[in-house]
Design a protein around this motif. Sequence first.
Motif, PDB file in Angstrom:
ATOM      1  N   MET A   1      12.948  -3.834  -2.134  1.00  0.00           N
ATOM      2  CA  MET A   1      13.834  -4.055  -3.285  1.00  0.00           C
ATOM      3  C   MET A   1      15.268  -3.653  -2.950  1.00  0.00           C
ATOM      4  O   MET A   1      16.214  -4.254  -3.450  1.00  0.00           O
ATOM      5  CB  MET A   1      13.301  -3.316  -4.511  1.00  0.00           C
ATOM      6  CG  MET A   1      11.959  -3.891  -4.962  1.00  0.00           C
ATOM      7  SD  MET A   1      11.450  -3.440  -6.644  1.00  0.00           S
ATOM      8  CE  MET A   1      11.371  -1.680  -6.536  1.00  0.00           C
ATOM      9  N   ASN A   2      15.433  -2.640  -2.082  1.00  0.00           N
ATOM     10  CA  ASN A   2      16.796  -2.291  -1.640  1.00  0.00           C
ATOM     11  C   ASN A   2      17.410  -3.446  -0.838  1.00  0.00           C
ATOM     12  O   ASN A   2      18.597  -3.747  -0.982  1.00  0.00           O
ATOM     13  CB  ASN A   2      16.777  -1.011  -0.802  1.00  0.00           C
ATOM     14  CG  ASN A   2      16.600   0.234  -1.654  1.00  0.00           C
ATOM     15  OD1 ASN A   2      17.053   0.256  -2.809  1.00  0.00           O
ATOM     16  ND2 ASN A   2      15.943   1.243  -1.127  1.00  0.00           N
ATOM     17  N   TYR A   3      16.589  -4.090  -0.006  1.00  0.00           N
ATOM     18  CA  TYR A   3      17.096  -5.272   0.706  1.00  0.00           C
ATOM     19  C   TYR A   3      17.456  -6.385  -0.280  1.00  0.00           C
ATOM     20  O   TYR A   3      18.404  -7.143  -0.064  1.00  0.00           O
ATOM     21  CB  TYR A   3      16.068  -5.780   1.717  1.00  0.00           C
ATOM     22  CG  TYR A   3      15.994  -4.957   2.981  1.00  0.00           C
ATOM     23  CD1 TYR A   3      17.117  -4.768   3.785  1.00  0.00           C
ATOM     24  CD2 TYR A   3      14.804  -4.371   3.385  1.00  0.00           C
ATOM     25  CE1 TYR A   3      17.052  -4.023   4.945  1.00  0.00           C
ATOM     26  CE2 TYR A   3      14.723  -3.616   4.545  1.00  0.00           C
ATOM     27  CZ  TYR A   3      15.851  -3.447   5.330  1.00  0.00           C
ATOM     28  OH  TYR A   3      15.784  -2.706   6.476  1.00  0.00           O
ATOM     29  N   ALA A   4      16.682  -6.483  -1.349  1.00  0.00           N
ATOM     30  CA  ALA A   4      16.985  -7.495  -2.371  1.00  0.00           C
ATOM     31  C   ALA A   4      18.341  -7.202  -3.018  1.00  0.00           C
ATOM     32  O   ALA A   4      19.151  -8.106  -3.230  1.00  0.00           O
ATOM     33  CB  ALA A   4      15.879  -7.526  -3.421  1.00  0.00           C
ATOM     34  N   VAL A   5      18.592  -5.916  -3.308  1.00  0.00           N
ATOM     35  CA  VAL A   5      19.881  -5.521  -3.897  1.00  0.00           C
ATOM     36  C   VAL A   5      21.002  -5.870  -2.921  1.00  0.00           C
ATOM     37  O   VAL A   5      22.030  -6.447  -3.287  1.00  0.00           O
ATOM     38  CB  VAL A   5      19.888  -4.007  -4.218  1.00  0.00           C
ATOM     39  CG1 VAL A   5      21.290  -3.538  -4.580  1.00  0.00           C
ATOM     40  CG2 VAL A   5      18.899  -3.698  -5.340  1.00  0.00           C
TER      41      VAL A   5
ATOM     42  N   GLN B   1       0.825  -1.204   0.000  1.00  0.00           N
ATOM     43  CA  GLN B   1       0.000   0.000   0.000  1.00  0.00           C
ATOM     44  C   GLN B   1       0.860   1.255   0.000  1.00  0.00           C
ATOM     45  O   GLN B   1       0.343   2.340  -0.193  1.00  0.00           O
ATOM     46  CB  GLN B   1      -0.928   0.016   1.219  1.00  0.00           C
ATOM     47  CG  GLN B   1      -2.131  -0.911   1.053  1.00  0.00           C
ATOM     48  CD  GLN B   1      -3.007  -0.948   2.281  1.00  0.00           C
ATOM     49  OE1 GLN B   1      -2.643  -0.456   3.340  1.00  0.00           O
ATOM     50  NE2 GLN B   1      -4.171  -1.565   2.145  1.00  0.00           N
ATOM     51  N   SER B   2       2.154   1.092   0.254  1.00  0.00           N
ATOM     52  CA  SER B   2       3.058   2.239   0.231  1.00  0.00           C
ATOM     53  C   SER B   2       4.169   1.964  -0.763  1.00  0.00           C
ATOM     54  O   SER B   2       4.867   0.960  -0.668  1.00  0.00           O
ATOM     55  CB  SER B   2       3.663   2.469   1.616  1.00  0.00           C
ATOM     56  OG  SER B   2       4.818   3.281   1.507  1.00  0.00           O
ATOM     57  N   GLY B   3       4.316   2.883  -1.742  1.00  0.00           N
ATOM     58  CA  GLY B   3       5.335   2.677  -2.771  1.00  0.00           C
ATOM     59  C   GLY B   3       6.738   2.644  -2.208  1.00  0.00           C
ATOM     60  O   GLY B   3       7.595   1.887  -2.659  1.00  0.00           O
ATOM     61  N   ASN B   4       6.982   3.461  -1.189  1.00  0.00           N
ATOM     62  CA  ASN B   4       8.340   3.502  -0.648  1.00  0.00           C
ATOM     63  C   ASN B   4       8.715   2.225   0.079  1.00  0.00           C
ATOM     64  O   ASN B   4       9.895   1.889   0.174  1.00  0.00           O
ATOM     65  CB  ASN B   4       8.498   4.715   0.272  1.00  0.00           C
ATOM     66  CG  ASN B   4       8.527   6.000  -0.545  1.00  0.00           C
ATOM     67  OD1 ASN B   4       9.292   6.104  -1.489  1.00  0.00           O
ATOM     68  ND2 ASN B   4       7.657   6.924  -0.228  1.00  0.00           N
ATOM     69  N   LEU B   5       7.725   1.511   0.596  1.00  0.00           N
ATOM     70  CA  LEU B   5       8.038   0.209   1.198  1.00  0.00           C
ATOM     71  C   LEU B   5       8.399  -0.815   0.120  1.00  0.00           C
ATOM     72  O   LEU B   5       9.208  -1.702   0.360  1.00  0.00           O
ATOM     73  CB  LEU B   5       6.871  -0.285   2.064  1.00  0.00           C
ATOM     74  CG  LEU B   5       6.925   0.106   3.545  1.00  0.00           C
ATOM     75  CD1 LEU B   5       8.117  -0.532   4.234  1.00  0.00           C
ATOM     76  CD2 LEU B   5       6.940   1.605   3.763  1.00  0.00           C
TER      77      LEU B   5
END
Lengths: 225, 496
Positions: free
Chosen positions: B179-183, B170-174
């Motif tokens: 995805m940052n954790y995925a990177v 529900q929140s784009g920044n989440l």
Amino acid sequence: MPHTLSEAQSKHLLAAYGVPFAPDRLVADPEGAVTAAEALGFPTVVKLCGDRIAHKTERGLVRLGLADAAAVRTAGADLLAAAAAEDGDVSLLVAPMVRGTRELIAGLATDPQFGMTVVLGVGGVLAEAVADVVVRLVPIDRIDATEMMAGLATQRLLGPFRGEPPVDGDAVAEVLLGLSAAAEAEPGIVSADLNPLIVVDGRPVAVDALVEVSGRVALRAPVPG
Amino acid sequence: MTRRDRPAADGFGALFDPRGVIVAGASTHPGKFGFVSLHNLLAAGYEGEVFATNREGSDVLGVRSAPSVADLPAGRADLVFVCTPAAANPDLLRACAAKGVRAAFVTSAGYGEAGAAGRRAEAELVTLADELGLLLAGPNGQGVVSTPSKLCAQIVAPYPPAGRIGVASQSGNLVSSFMNYAVQSGIGISRAVSAGNAAAVGVADYLDWYADDPETAVGLAYVEGVPDGRAFFERVRSVVSRKPLVLVKGGATTGGQRAAASHTGSLATDDAVFDGACRQAGVTRAATVEEAFEAAATFATQPLPAGPRVAVVTTAGGWGVVTADAITRSELELVALPDDLRDAVDTKLPPRWSRANPVDLAGGETRDTIPEVLELIASHPEVDAVIYLGLGIQSNQARLMRDGPFWPDHGLDRIVAYHERQDARFAEAAAEISAATAKPILTATELAVADPANPGPATVRATGRLCYASANRAVTALEHLWRHARFASRRSQDRS
């Protein structure tokens, strides 16, 4: 308008769906209370019962630990005298005194987003401060009911305790399943409270019940007047 | 909010695996969303056809753009990524539908978040999309990512590595956080979508589609509010019957609820009710964003444990002790080392080892000890999962030698090469033994974040697994897997 059922009606309604209760008798007068108490055994509890009476303890309408016929007779007379005009029709509810060091609460509550829920919590005088409550959505099955008890945080209270056996998880599950079945079958139920469920020899015994109904939906199970 | 039917699967196919994409409202200004989204789409290597529209018809990033969708060829694009102002969007959607477009991701703001007029425009957009047979994602969302199609149609970074986690939020920044954790971790993403205002398609709809998506192994969701809690419950319960679902909820406390009310307009939910619904549905509810990612990453990369019995293998005592504490506090069980297993391990080690669980090797290991002991323990029928501690410590010393003034003399080059080879080997062994025994083996060391290039954690990453930054985080992730396995097993026994 939502309104509450009397304790006797509340118990009758929930018992029809499998919620276990300790035996009790509804009588009209102090002499009837004595007869009932002698049949059920002393010590005895006598409460004033009526469908407009929702807060018995706060109003002092519960007499606990009555040891003999004389005490029951006096209590019965006092309670009837304490009834107010707005209480409507009242009678006396006689039950054996149940003692236990552990108390649970169970009930039904309507959530604005999730609808009807079954609730189980640790009860007693510290219940609000402890705030150990688990919730499931109606209907629940036996696995859900078992997981509810396992989900309480104060598990030590549920194990062997001060010489008493552990709380019987199956017996707690029966209470929760009965509540769920009642809510499923009776859309007229708005809320229900079994408070307290006193743990006696490991088994939960509901010594009070308060059901709130919407008044717009007729009850399907017969409820005594 | 009225209850809507589950959107057709066809629209999701167009959203996540489009044959071609139109960026509507492409801009030549590198600060505008209409530029950034086209940039991201091209930079991630999307292999389908890319079209763009802008009012001047000027080229953007080498893409020939047309003044309107009407000027584009028909039947070539399945998805339109909408960066145009809200007022332009009804005509745009009609034109796109006429060209065969079946899904729209609308980033435009000015809808439900913008007062009564915005809510009315949003309702009209939903009705129009339904009439046109378009799947409508957003509006006011950050975009959609789909690694099987190398699709990065979003107005933000990053583009994550490919993997098996399906994100809906529900929140784009989440979405960006996950995805940052995925990177960072290398544990990749299959699909990720920001639901925006979720006017027509909500988080539960995306999760429902992920549950049948062969590219996705586990769902990962962030929600703040669920207006129709009962419907949400039924949907996620159905999702969990097909795939694990990890969820983190914002607004679990009164302070968070006030923040959520101003962010997504979510109503406060009694957290005990929400938590009960999650448990009843079998949803893996995580307390924090990183716990949610790590649980999802573990579901995506480890086998499920068949039971709660955990053995700890450590090269040093203290790590084992704190891990034993964490296991004991959890619903996992620190298994008592079976006699036959103790005797078998005893043949591999000098007598000073712990002879109990945690299996503390106490520095007694030689060249092959760690793979051999891991295999003995993981193969034992009374062990359901293994946590392995101490990977990379020799390579950490090796790094100090490499960076020091004596390198490569005095034999440093040889010992460094040996240690680095060994740590890589241990990480590979953990992954191979886990696969061979079908039991989870989680490797934990703070070197995963302190020095990700260390051959220990770097090789864990190369095996496609998460190297946990601490033992307690590994325990938390493993506990989530065990709860899910237990939930599924209890229900399947009940139904058989």
